[in-house]
Structures are given as structure tokens and as C-alpha cells.
Design an enzyme around this catalytic site. Structure first.
Site, PDB file in Angstrom:
ATOM      1  N   ARG A  70       0.836  -1.216   0.000  1.00 35.38           N
ATOM      2  CA  ARG A  70       0.000   0.000   0.000  1.00 35.38           C
ATOM      3  C   ARG A  70       0.864   1.256   0.000  1.00 35.38           C
ATOM      4  NH1 ARG A  70      -1.895   0.999   6.267  1.00 35.38           N
ATOM      5  NH2 ARG A  70      -0.371  -0.403   7.188  1.00 35.38           N
ATOM      6  N   SER A 124      -5.047   5.105   6.034  1.00 31.55           N
ATOM      7  CA  SER A 124      -4.617   3.702   6.052  1.00 31.55           C
ATOM      8  C   SER A 124      -4.322   3.160   4.663  1.00 31.55           C
ATOM      9  CB  SER A 124      -5.592   2.807   6.815  1.00 31.55           C
ATOM     10  OG  SER A 124      -6.908   3.170   6.585  1.00 31.55           O
ATOM     11  N   GLU A 132     -18.790   4.453  -0.930  1.00 33.26           N
ATOM     12  CA  GLU A 132     -17.995   3.830  -1.983  1.00 33.26           C
ATOM     13  C   GLU A 132     -18.721   3.774  -3.314  1.00 33.26           C
ATOM     14  OE1 GLU A 132     -18.637   2.561   1.018  1.00 33.26           O
ATOM     15  OE2 GLU A 132     -16.712   2.549   2.070  1.00 33.26           O
ATOM     16  N   HIS A 189      -5.582  -3.517   1.626  1.00 31.66           N
ATOM     17  CA  HIS A 189      -6.090  -4.359   2.719  1.00 31.66           C
ATOM     18  C   HIS A 189      -6.819  -5.589   2.182  1.00 31.66           C
ATOM     19  CE1 HIS A 189      -5.137  -0.679   4.755  1.00 31.66           C
ATOM     20  NE2 HIS A 189      -5.600  -1.057   5.926  1.00 31.66           N
ATOM     21  N   ASP A 219      -9.210  -7.483  11.882  1.00 31.40           N
ATOM     22  CA  ASP A 219     -10.530  -6.923  11.595  1.00 31.40           C
ATOM     23  C   ASP A 219     -11.556  -8.014  11.291  1.00 31.40           C
ATOM     24  OD1 ASP A 219     -10.297  -4.217  12.037  1.00 31.40           O
ATOM     25  OD2 ASP A 219      -9.506  -3.791  10.045  1.00 31.40           O
ATOM     26  N   ARG A 270      -2.192  -4.818   3.211  1.00 34.73           N
ATOM     27  CA  ARG A 270      -1.888  -3.883   4.285  1.00 34.73           C
ATOM     28  C   ARG A 270      -0.504  -4.087   4.888  1.00 34.73           C
ATOM     29  NH1 ARG A 270      -4.660  -4.167  10.038  1.00 34.73           N
ATOM     30  NH2 ARG A 270      -3.144  -5.848  10.108  1.00 34.73           N
TER      31      ARG A 270
HETATM   32  C1  LIG Z   1     -18.627   0.036   3.878  1.00 35.25           C
HETATM   33  C2  LIG Z   1     -17.493   0.423   4.734  1.00 35.25           C
HETATM   34  N1  LIG Z   1     -16.627   1.383   4.302  1.00 35.25           N
HETATM   35  C3  LIG Z   1     -15.562   1.719   5.059  1.00 35.25           C
HETATM   36  C4  LIG Z   1     -15.338   1.119   6.260  1.00 35.25           C
HETATM   37  C5  LIG Z   1     -14.131   1.492   7.089  1.00 35.25           C
HETATM   38  N2  LIG Z   1     -14.552   2.220   8.292  1.00 35.25           N
HETATM   39  C6  LIG Z   1     -14.717   1.606   9.476  1.00 35.25           C
HETATM   40  S1  LIG Z   1     -15.252   2.620  10.688  1.00 35.25           S
HETATM   41  C7  LIG Z   1     -15.222   3.955   9.646  1.00 35.25           C
HETATM   42  C8  LIG Z   1     -15.611   5.313  10.156  1.00 35.25           C
HETATM   43  C9  LIG Z   1     -16.961   5.298  10.744  1.00 35.25           C
HETATM   44  O1  LIG Z   1     -17.303   6.541  11.281  1.00 35.25           O
HETATM   45  P1  LIG Z   1     -18.385   6.596  12.433  1.00 35.25           P
HETATM   46  O2  LIG Z   1     -19.553   5.785  12.020  1.00 35.25           O
HETATM   47  O3  LIG Z   1     -18.631   8.013  12.744  1.00 35.25           O
HETATM   48  O4  LIG Z   1     -17.697   5.851  13.645  1.00 35.25           O
HETATM   49  P2  LIG Z   1     -16.642   6.503  14.695  1.00 35.25           P
HETATM   50  O5  LIG Z   1     -15.446   6.944  13.902  1.00 35.25           O
HETATM   51  O6  LIG Z   1     -17.331   7.628  15.342  1.00 35.25           O
HETATM   52  O7  LIG Z   1     -16.287   5.393  15.608  1.00 35.25           O
HETATM   53  C10 LIG Z   1     -14.819   3.566   8.359  1.00 35.25           C
HETATM   54  C11 LIG Z   1     -14.684   4.453   7.218  1.00 35.25           C
HETATM   55  C12 LIG Z   1     -16.254   0.121   6.669  1.00 35.25           C
HETATM   56  N3  LIG Z   1     -16.100  -0.539   7.816  1.00 35.25           N
HETATM   57  N4  LIG Z   1     -17.304  -0.193   5.910  1.00 35.25           N
END
Ligand SMILES: Cc1ncc(C[n+]2csc(CCOP(=O)(O)OP(=O)(O)O)c2C)c(N)n1
Ligand SMILES: [Mg+2]
Lengths: 291, 318
Positions: B13, B40, B61, B112, B120, B170
Site C-alpha cells: 500500500r 490507512s 464507496e 487491505h 478486523d 496492508r
Molecule cells: C462500507 C465500509 N466502508 C468503510 C469502512 C471502514 N470504516 C470503518 S469505521 C469507519 C468510520 C466510521 O465513522 P463513524 O460511524 O462516525 O464511527 P466513529 O469513527 O465515530 O467510531 C470507516 C470508514 C467500513 N467498515 N465499511
């Protein structure tokens, strides 16, 4: 100690214990999400120890309420809640994210390789509300009094599917459904305002024909009272926008999006625990340095 | 003796992130899109260098693919980036219609990938992405074996006319290819020559194949190792030649057994020159949380699994 329903006075103490549990779990796994789970500890305390109609001894009880964690990365706080409730042995909390564990990095259902109390896989964001809507529609067909609760992150609301299901729920007037949005204003890359602004958030939900209530999600009593209030709302689905602080309870994590997805190292973990005094519920593990 | 030397230990990456900045310097039309995981997946390097040419689409996405399609129509050269599962599975239909069917040269940079993403767990382990991306007409599907090759692949992608799905990883991994070696999409690299059996691998399994070759050559088995970095269009000639010359094939990948590199190779063998083939791949199951190396072992995609598969396929030779 496994606990069932708690009095309102005891909720802050269980919330602190859940925060201690999360810190210890993450210190052991050395991987996982700190910020969201800590900030949501008060929400989970109210839900799991006062609001939800569930039975840990009978996870598939026919009269249970449903709870879905749409934002799967919050699972450390969920696993801690389920363990404290008695769904799994407390000691199992030390297996988070390890190979062969039931405590997957993102939740797997109990009927596959996850734990009881978890009924849906999550981790890929934005899917939980649709499932909650379907579940609520199913219950309504059965003329059931049971309710469906679903927990979403605020960043998660970036996903289009959330708004598809919001429209579905509004259209079908799914009033046995309560969505909780953890409004901590943080996501991975930054503040939600900087990544992709959500405001005016309450108006968005209102425009989708939801009953919208905002409250302080780190004030357990207020949050609990808000849930009680929306439970009886008829004719629309309800959403509680719970304003919280990411990392709440640990001074150096509070309101800092950089704590979204990292665990505390040993030193940070010790400091965090020192800010969260021990409780009557006892830790699931005592580290050597604590003895 | 191992025929390749590890010169460094770096994540693929990172190769993506660095090469994208180089491309940004060379071509003002290069733009990048992220989906709230830009740190990341290393798109943040581009964001820092060219803030105006970076768009954070948020956790959207499907939207990101569409926006990239629009940027391509407007004459830009978009690189979208996300975790593999959310770059392929989530926006599959958007990729199908707005990129593949519309034949727009958008590069989907999927980090990843595979089970090695580790703790994860299953929701984040993209194990079907090569299968679904490969099924789409016009898509180019590629997976580099190390940091150096990732850089070269990103640079070479600039001139692709078709949409690209590029799959990398990753964790830090051995760097063993040379930064000077030529790279061409669709043209496999024969890393080690041999005459008894051919291992065709992609991604991190290429290094595992090299390690397996070392073990097997000590047993007197002469193993050819091919890095099939482009899964589509696949190098038919290299596969058929190896089938003819070595009479047996083992494929190795961090992906489901169905529809990935192994499937692609089997399709060629069946049509042109059938020989026994064994599949080192995830065996029709979801993954779980764990450390990458532990999972490679448990799910049978490490060097030991390759060695076993080679012995088995040789026993099946007529
Ligand atoms: C479909 C999808 N896209 C990207 C991710 C990666 N991802 C995991 S948590 C997150 C941020 C989520 O933000 P929020 O819901 O506000 O949670 P917080 O950061 O407050 O814990 C992302 C982008 C994912 N898990 N699923
Ligand atoms: Mg948030």
C-alpha cells in the site's frame, strides 16, 4: 460479576466498568477501536442494563427486543455489555480479535462463529438500518409489542443505503423501530464536518418522515429518559441523535478522531484506567502491575 | 539456496501511495478519490501533495465510483482507493455499469485485501474480489507481489484504456523484485525456471512460492515459479508453455478457490492443454480475526501448503 437490570443510580457505575473493560480488552488485543466504543459506553449502559427487554440466559427468548449494531466496529463495548449481562463468560473478553475466538474484530452472529446476543454480522457500514426495518416490519405483521433498536455511527450516515432504508422506514411508518445515531462528530479521516458534512442532520431525518429527538448521549439519565419517551411514539419511526464525545472518559482521547481505530498502548492504557476508577463490578482481568 | 534476496520489508500500500504522488507530479490530470480511509490506504500522501486534486467522498464507496466515472468523462485520470471489500463488493454494480460497461479508464486501488488483513476479521477480508472483478468485461485485474512491483504497476496503469482493479495488501511484506525490472500488464514474470512443476502465484503468495521452491529444490524437485501479477487479461502463453514443459500446475493466492487466479488458470488449461492442477487458496469459507501469518497457516495458503500441493500434483502426473 454478571448483572441483570440495574437501577438508574447504578448505571453510571456500570458505564465506567464497561469503559474499563474496553480499555483492557484493547490493551490485550493490541488492535481495535477505542474512540467510538468509549464514547458510547453510556448509551450501552442504558440500553443493556435498563431499556432492552432481553434475557441473557435465554438469548433467543421469544419476547425479546432486537438490538442491531450497524456500526460493527463499536463491538468492544457491545461484547463487554453482553459479557456483563451474562451472555458469555467475562474472561472471554480477553480473546478479542484473536485467532479461534468468538469475539471477532467485527461482530459475527451467535449462530455462526460469534456470540449469543449477536444476531447479524456487521462491520461493513451502512447495512444495519435496512435489516432493522425488515425485522420491525416482520414483528408488526405478527402484531408483536417487541421493539427493534439499531445503533449507527454518524460517519456511517455517509453510506447511501442508510438513507434508502430511512426512506423505507418513513414510508412504511415503522414505529416499532428506534434508531440511535452516535453523533460524536468524528470519523476516520477527521471531523465529520471536514470529511463530508452531515448538517442539518435532524432536518434530514425529519424530511424522511421520522420522529427525531436529540439528546446528550453521555448523560445516561437524559438518554434513558429520551428512549423511554420515544418508545411510545406512534405513526413514525424514531431516531435519537445522541450527542457524544469520542473517547469520553479518557481525557487524552476525548473528541480526537485519531483515536477512532487504534488501541491504547500499555502506558496509555494505564493512564486511561487511572482516570476510570475501579467499580463494584470488578475487572474481568487483573494485570500483573495492578497486583 | 533461495534465489531471491529480501532487500527490504515494506507494505504494498505504501508503494501505491508513493507512486501516486510521482504520477501526480508527472501528469496534472491525475486525480485521487478516497472514502474516509485515506490514511490507512496511503492516499493521504497524494492529498498532502495535491490538495486540490484530491476528493474525500466519505464513507460512500458507490458514490465514489460514480464520481470517478464523471471525472474520467471530464478528461481526468481518477484513482479511487479503499479497502478491497469496500472497493469491489460494495460498489459492484456501479463498477459494472459506470466503469466496465461504459469503458472508462478509472483505476480502483484496493488495499487491505485478502485474509492477511487479519484482526478486523471476515467482514474486512476481501476474498472474492478477483472473482467478481474478473467476471466483468473490459476490466483489467492485477495484483502486485511486493512494494517495488506495486509502484511499477501504478505507474504503468496511467496509460490503460480500460478500467483497472488493482489488489494489494496492508502488512509489510518482503521486497524482493528489482525496481529496474520491466513491467507490463498481461505479461507474467517467470521468477525461477524449473521442469517438474510450475507454481503460478499472485500477490503475497509469490514470496511463499519462492520459499516453497527452496524447500522443494532441496528434495530434488525442479520447480518453476511464475508471478502472475495480471489475472486479467491473463498470460495464456506462459500458462500453456508451463503446462507443456512441466506437466503440472499449482496456483497460489490469498483469495477464494472459486473464481480467482486458480480459476483463471484452470480455464486456460481446460481449453488449451489440460494437466493436473492443485489450488492453494481459501477453501470456500469466510475468514476470521487473527494475525496475518497465523491465518495464512490456518487457512492453508502459506509456503507449507504450497509444498504439500506440489507433492500432491506431482503424484497426479501421468
Ligand atoms: C462500507 C465500509 N466502508 C468503510 C469502512 C471502514 N470504516 C470503518 S469505521 C469507519 C468510520 C466510521 O465513522 P463513524 O460511524 O462516525 O464511527 P466513529 O469513527 O465515530 O467510531 C470507516 C470508514 C467500513 N467498515 N465499511
Ligand atoms: Mg462518528
Amino acid at each position: 460479576m454478571n448483572v441483570d437490570q440495574l437501577s438508574i443510580q447504578e448505571l453510571p457505575e456500570i458505564a465506567r466498568q464497561l469503559r474499563r473493560d474496553v480499555i483492557k480488552m484493547l490493551m490485550i488485543s493490541n488492535s481495535g477501536h477505542s474512540g467510538g466504543p468509549l464514547g458510547a459506553a453510556d448509551i450501552f449502559s442504558a440500553l443493556y442494563f435498563n431499556i432492552l427487554k432481553i434475557d441473557a440466559k435465554n438469548p433467543t427468548w421469544k419476547e425479546r427486543d432486537f438490538f442491531f449494531l450497524s456500526a460493527g466496529h463499536y463491538c468492544p463495548i457491545w461484547y463487554a455489555s453482553l459479557a456483563r449481562k451474562g451472555y458469555i463468560p467475562l474472561t472471554e473478553l480477553s480473546t478479542l480479535r484473536k485467532i479461534n475466538s468468538r469475539l471477532q474484530g467485527h461482530p459475527a452472529p451467535g449462530h455462526t462463529h460469534g456470540i449469543p446476543g449477536v444476531e447479524l454480522a456487521s462491520g461493513s457500514l451502512g447495512q444495519g438500518l435496512s435489516v432493522a426495518v425488515g425485522c420491525a416490519l416482520g414483528l408488526r405483521l405478527d402484531k408483536s409489542e417487541r421493539r427493534v433498536y439499531v445503533f449507527l455511527g454518524d460517519g456511517e450516515l455517509n453510506e447511501g443505503q442508510v438513507w434508502e432504508s430511512a426512506m423505507t422506514a418513513g414510508h412504511h411508518k415503522v414505529d416499532n423501530l428506534i434508531a440511535i445515531v452516535d453523533r460524536n462528530n468524528c470519523q476516520i479521516d477527521g471531523k465529520t464536518d471536514d470529511v463530508k458534512g452531515l448538517n442539518p442532520l435532524a432536518d434530514k431525518w425529519k424530511a424522511f418522515n421520522w420522529n427525531v429527538v436529540e439528546c446528550d448521549g453521555n448523560d445516561i439519565e437524559k438518554f434513558r429518559a429520551t428512549l423511554k419517551q420515544v418508545q411510545s411514539f406512534k405513526g413514525k419511526p424514531s431516531v435519537v441523535i445522541a450527542n457524544t464525545k469520542m473517547g469520553k472518559g479518557v481525557s487524552f482521547m476525548e473528541d480526537d478522531y485519531k483515536w477512532h481505530g487504534v488501541p491504547p498502548n500499555d502506558e496509555q492504557g494505564k493512564k486511561a484506567l487511572s482516570e476510570l476508577p475501579k467499580t463494584k463490578f470488578n475487572d474481568f482481568i487483573e494485570f500483573d502491575w495492578e497486583k | 539456496m533461495n534465489k531471491y534476496k529480501i532487500t527490504d520489508n515494506k507494505a504494498t500500500r505504501l508503494g501505491f501511495g508513493e507512486a501516486l504522488v510521482e504520477l501526480g507530479n508527472e501528469n496534472p490530470n491525475v486525480v485521487a478519490l478516497g472514502a474516509d480511509v485515506t490514511g490507512s490506504v496511503k492516499t493521504d500522501l497524494f492529498k498532502k501533495a495535491f490538495p486540490d486534486r484530491f476528493f474525500n467522498i466519505g464513507i460512500s464507496e458507490q458514490d465514489m465510483i460514480g464520481v470517478a466515472a464523471g471525472l474520467a468523462i471530464a478528461g481526468k485520470i481518477p484513482f479511487v482507493s479503499a479497502y478491497g471489500e469496500f472497493a469491489s463488493g460494495r460498489p459492484f454494480d456501479q463498477i459494472r455499469q459506470s466503469l466496465a460497461y461504459s469503458e472508462l479508464p478509472v483505476k480502483i486501488c484496493a488495499s487491505h485485501c485478502g485474509i492477511t488483513v487479519g484482526p478486523d476479521g471476515a467482514t474486512h477480508q476481501s476474498l472474492e474480489d478477483m472473482a467478481i472483478m474478473r467476471a466483468l468485461p473490459h476490466m483489467v485485474v492485477a495484483s502486485p507481489c511486493d512494494y517495488n512491483q506495486t509502484k511499477k504497476m501504478i505507474k504503468a496503469s496511467l496509460n490503460l484504456k480500460q478500467p483497472l482493479y488493482m489488489r494489494y495488501f496492508r502488512d509489510n511484506s518482503p521486497v524482493f523484485t528489482n525496481s529496474e525490472d520491466a513491467f507490463q500488464f498481461g505479461k507474467a514474470d517467470t521468477l525461477i525456471d524449473g521442469k517438474d512443476i510450475t507454481i503460478i502465484a499472485c500477490g503475497l503468495q509469490v514470496w511463499e512460492a519462492i520459499l516453497a521452491e527452496e524447500i522443494l529444490s532441496n528434495e530434488g524437485i525442479s520447480v518453476r515459479v511464475i508471478n502472475m501479477h495480471t489475472i486479467k487479461p491473463i498470460d495464456v502463453e506462459a500458462i500453456v508453455k508451463s503446462a507443456k514443459e512441466t506437466g503440472a500446475i499449482v496456483t497460489a493466492e490469498d483469495h477464494q478457490k472459486h473464481g480467482g487466479l486458480g480459476g483463471a488458470v484452470a480455464e486456460i488449461l481446460a481449453q488449451y492443454y489440460p494437466v493436473p492442477q492443485e489450488f492453494v487458496a481459501i477453501n470456500d469459507t469466510f475468514g476470521e480475526s487473527g494475525v496475518g501469518t497465523e491465518l495464512m497457516k490456518k487457512y492453508g495458503i502459506d509456503k507449507d501448503a504450497i509444498v504439500k500441493a506440489v507433492r500432491k500434483v506431482i503424484s497426479r502426473k501421468k
